[in-house]
Design an enzyme around this catalytic site. Structure first.
Site, PDB file in Angstrom:
ATOM      1  N   HIS A 489      -2.192  -6.137   4.994  1.00 45.93           N
ATOM      2  CA  HIS A 489      -1.813  -5.423   3.723  1.00 45.93           C
ATOM      3  C   HIS A 489      -1.179  -4.091   3.646  1.00 45.93           C
ATOM      4  CE1 HIS A 489      -2.626  -4.350  -0.699  1.00 45.93           C
ATOM      5  NE2 HIS A 489      -2.714  -3.302   0.058  1.00 45.93           N
ATOM      6  N   GLU A 490      -1.874  -3.433   4.521  1.00 48.60           N
ATOM      7  CA  GLU A 490      -1.232  -1.859   4.709  1.00 48.60           C
ATOM      8  C   GLU A 490       0.161  -1.982   5.656  1.00 48.60           C
ATOM      9  OE1 GLU A 490      -2.523   0.249   3.100  1.00 48.60           O
ATOM     10  OE2 GLU A 490      -4.373  -0.451   2.548  1.00 48.60           O
ATOM     11  N   HIS A 493       2.924  -2.290   3.044  1.00 44.05           N
ATOM     12  CA  HIS A 493       3.311  -1.228   2.649  1.00 44.05           C
ATOM     13  C   HIS A 493       4.402  -0.562   3.591  1.00 44.05           C
ATOM     14  CE1 HIS A 493       0.784  -1.410  -0.978  1.00 44.05           C
ATOM     15  NE2 HIS A 493      -0.140  -1.212  -0.294  1.00 44.05           N
ATOM     16  N   HIS A 496       7.466  -2.151   2.833  1.00 43.01           N
ATOM     17  CA  HIS A 496       8.025  -1.716   1.500  1.00 43.01           C
ATOM     18  C   HIS A 496       8.710  -0.502   1.856  1.00 43.01           C
ATOM     19  CE1 HIS A 496       7.178  -1.853  -3.018  1.00 43.01           C
ATOM     20  NE2 HIS A 496       8.535  -1.631  -2.448  1.00 43.01           N
TER      21      HIS A 496
HETATM   22 ZN   LIG Z   1      -2.291  -1.274  -0.824  1.00 42.99          ZN
END
Ligand SMILES: [Zn+2]
Length: 700
Positions: A489-490, A493, A496
């Protein structure tokens, strides 16, 4: 960036293979590639002392104020896009840069003095940023340019529209007297919002029980400091979540559970019922004065959902879509209660849900999560994830020698496009706990990407601050499956941040609508539930020929789905009570019975609260994230929808074509266009809730 394609692939490929073999590469090794591609790879300047933290922040504000004064003082006849909106974006991005660095130092510096100073200056920088929206001297030239309707391209026009919207939302478009009134109401609102949170933080609710009453509650709770009292009884603090959960999940005595949940649902009721009523009235009033029908319309305008009605429809559609799964789960839990109590017609109450869920999970879906750690040694997991993200997004990560790190062990990587070798950004990894460091897991932007005055692209930099288990003398760091999910998940980012290619800082990185920003990362959580993905890296560290058995993964999925229908409906009940309170008109808000609205919504969407309670008084989100709670599910449902494109692709979660589409249509464009358009371009179809319903297990 178009010019990235101009680079001769062979030359850079050779450059990068060379870097791999030698010990850590150096940033300078990327110079040739960056120059040829007109990109700039420079790291932020990190202050080294508390004084420098302060100076850097103060200086950034001083410089920006001077530059903004020039912007404001321009000859109205000579305004251009570049001298107004373009300049505003560049000037404010530099302060954002200072804010990002101060924010990182506050969470990571070894020196407490530096952390404290950084905490102070982040507040100053943030306040400076908020005050910008209210500055009439800046509003005037920007509005003059916008009103002159110059010919602009799509990104410029979007920047203009969103900035003018920010001013309008701050009340700058109102006549002076009305604006003053809105400002006065906003001050009241800020005071009450703080009061609501303070009342939640200060409330205490102790209940004492005998050992016999607490039958079923594990020693891990009973032996915790402060629980056992001098008189031999045990104190449960209903306001402390883990106390509350320990009782609700384990206490065999239904009456004890009832007393604890009733106390929990009455927390801050005496103080916050009135505060919430006033908040609802004030918010509706402010929204009305600013030209919105409701507070939800005002709050949601800047988000993907765009208005209150769309958010409500989204939530109500899910309520009905989940009905069969929810009913099935409630029947299962009720049957467990009937069997345990010997009462065939036993009725399921809110005080039973956590208890029988825990029983169900233990009896039917038990998975030994601790035993799974052997498959996830930290280094192999990290490298396995790197391999996956490099493959699906067409990237290459190279470890480089960091010119500076804020703590020992911090690493630096350069991200490059794998086809052209052109650098795209850099990220730091700070992965293990230490004293005084941020204690969760998160990606911190270090620098936003954007076009420089000389036409080159200034590449983004990010940092991951995590707290994975440290290695011991005889064992490597072994992650839980949940840790692996967090890592995926992290790092989503980080991707992103790295892949964003917007010209203007205000349209890049995480500057996307609040109900979207988590979606790409939530999507990547799905990877760690897939056997094909896990088999690429997860192996028993003592015998790497051993992979996780398929039935273990299937059992993990079943356990997750066991009560997902109820859990989602519970989330929906908060989302909908929040929206019900904030879709009232200014007139409606005056006469609204907030207690009735909240209790009716909860009973309809999830399960009735205990009598004579008002749980909204203790829901902190209602002050600060108001008319925003729906966003969690909005992003989650979209993330599962997006993941379904990989799931059905020939390469599954490792499919490069779908990955490339995500990179180009979602990450790359950032907020340069409507995010809803980007998501549909990635999907190649309208969005759907069906993949989420499948994920919850609706087909069972
Ligand atoms: Zn998050």
């Amino acid at each position: 960036m178009k010019n990235t394609c101009l680079l001769p692939c062979l030359l850079t490929a050779a450059l990068f293979t060379g870097c791999l073999q030698a010990a850590p590469a150096k940033l300078a090794d990327f110079q040739v590639a960056t120059t040829r591609a007109h990109v700039s790879l420079s790291l932020p300047v990190y202050p080294l002392t508390a004084d420098q933290v302060k100076t850097q922040a103060t200086q950034s504000i001083k410089t920006a104020d001077a530059e903004l004064a020039v912007l404001a003082a321009q000859d109205p006849a000579k305004l251009t896009f570049a001298s107004t909106f373009g300049a505003y974006d560049t000037i404010t991005a530099k302060v954002t840069g200072a804010y990002l660095i101060a924010g990182t130092i506050a969470e990571s510096a070894l020196d407490k003095g530096m952390r404290d100073t950084a905490n102070e200056v982040t507040v100053t920088l943030q306040e400076w940023g908020v005050a910008l929206d209210y500055r009439e001297d800046l509003y005037r030239p920007l509005k003059a340019l916008a009103d002159s309707k110059p010919v602009l391209d799509g990104e410029q026009q979007r920047l203009v529209d969103e900035q003018m919207r920010t001013f309008r939302r701050a009340g700058l478009a109102l006549p002076a007297a009305e604006r003053a009134e809105v400002e006065r109401l906003r001050k009241d609102l800020a005071g009450l919002t703080t009061q609501f949170a303070v009342n939640i933080n200060e409330v205490r609710s102790p209940l004492d029980f005998t050992a016999a009453e607490l039958a079923g509650v594990p020693p891990s709770f009973l032996d915790s400091p402060g629980v056992k009292q001098a008189d031999g009884r045990y104190r449960v603090m209903a306001n402390i979540t883990w106390h509350y959960q320990a009782i609700m999940e384990n206490a065999d005595n239904a009456d004890v559970r009832r007393r604890v949940i009733t106390a929990r649902f009455q927390l801050a009721r005496e103080t916050n019922t009135a505060v919430l009523s006033k908040l609802v009235v004030l918010r509706a009033d402010i929204a009305h004065r600013l030209g919105y029908a409701t507070w939800a319309d005002y709050q949601i305008e800047t988000r993907m959902a765009k208005n209150g009605a769309a958010a409500v429809k989204f939530e109500e559609d899910l309520v009905s879509g989940l009905q069969p799964k929810f009913e099935g789960e409630m029947a299962t839990l009720r049957a467990l209660k009937a069997a345990q109590t010997g009462q065939a017609d036993a009725k399921l109450e809110i005080a039973d849900i956590a208890y029988y869920t825990n029983k169900l999970k233990k009896e039917k879906y038990s998975v030994d999560v601790e035993a799974l750690r052997v498959y996830f040694p930290y280094q192999a997991t990290l490298e396995g994830m790197f391999a996956i993200y490099q493959k699906i997004f067409g990237l290459k990560f190279t470890a480089v020698e960091p010119p500076y790190v804020w703590a020992p062990g911090v690493q630096l990587y350069v991200v490059a496009d794998s086809a052209t070798g052109v650098p795209m950004g850099a990220f730091y990894l700070d992965m293990f706990p230490r004293d005084g460091k941020f204690n969760h897991f998160a990606c911190f932007d270090q620098k936003l990407g954007g076009l420089l005055a000389d036409g080159s692209y200034d590449l983004p930099v990010a940092a991951l601050l995590c707290n994975f288990p440290v290695p011991s003398a005889d064992k490597p760091s072994l992650l839980k499956h949940a840790d692996v999910e967090i890592l995926f998940h992290e790092f989503g980012h980080v991707m992103h941040a790295m892949l964003s290619r917007s010209r203007f800082a205000a349209q890049g990185g995480f500057n996307v609508p609040l109900d979207f920003v988590e979606a790409p990362s939530q999507m990547l959580e799905n990877w760690v539930w897939d056997k094909a993905v896990l088999d690429t890296f997860a192996a028993d560290y003592r015998d790497p020929s051993k992979k996780i058995p398929a039935e273990t993964i299937a059992a993990l999925v079943k356990a997750r789905q066991a009560i997902e229908g109820y859990n989602t409906r519970r989330q929906l009940s908060i989302g909908l009570l929040d929206l019900s309170l904030h879709t009232l008109s200014a007139d409606g808000a005056w006469t609204a019975d907030v207690v009735k609205i909240v209790n009716d919504t909860t009973a309809r969407v999830a399960i009735a609260s205990p009598p004579d309670t008002f749980w909204a008084a203790f829901i902190g989100h209602l002050a600060g994230y108001d008319a925003g709670y729906y966003g969690y599910l909005w992003a989650k449902v979209m993330s599962i929808d997006m993941a379904s494109e990989f799931r059905k692709a020939p390469g599954g979660f490792l499919d490069e074509k779908v990955g490339r589409r995500l990179r180009d249509e979602v990450y790359g464009v950032g907020n340069t266009r409507d995010v809803a358009v980007s998501v549909e371009k990635f999907l190649g179809r309208p969005r759907s809730q069906q993949p989420f319903l499948d994920y919850v297990g609706i087909k069972q």
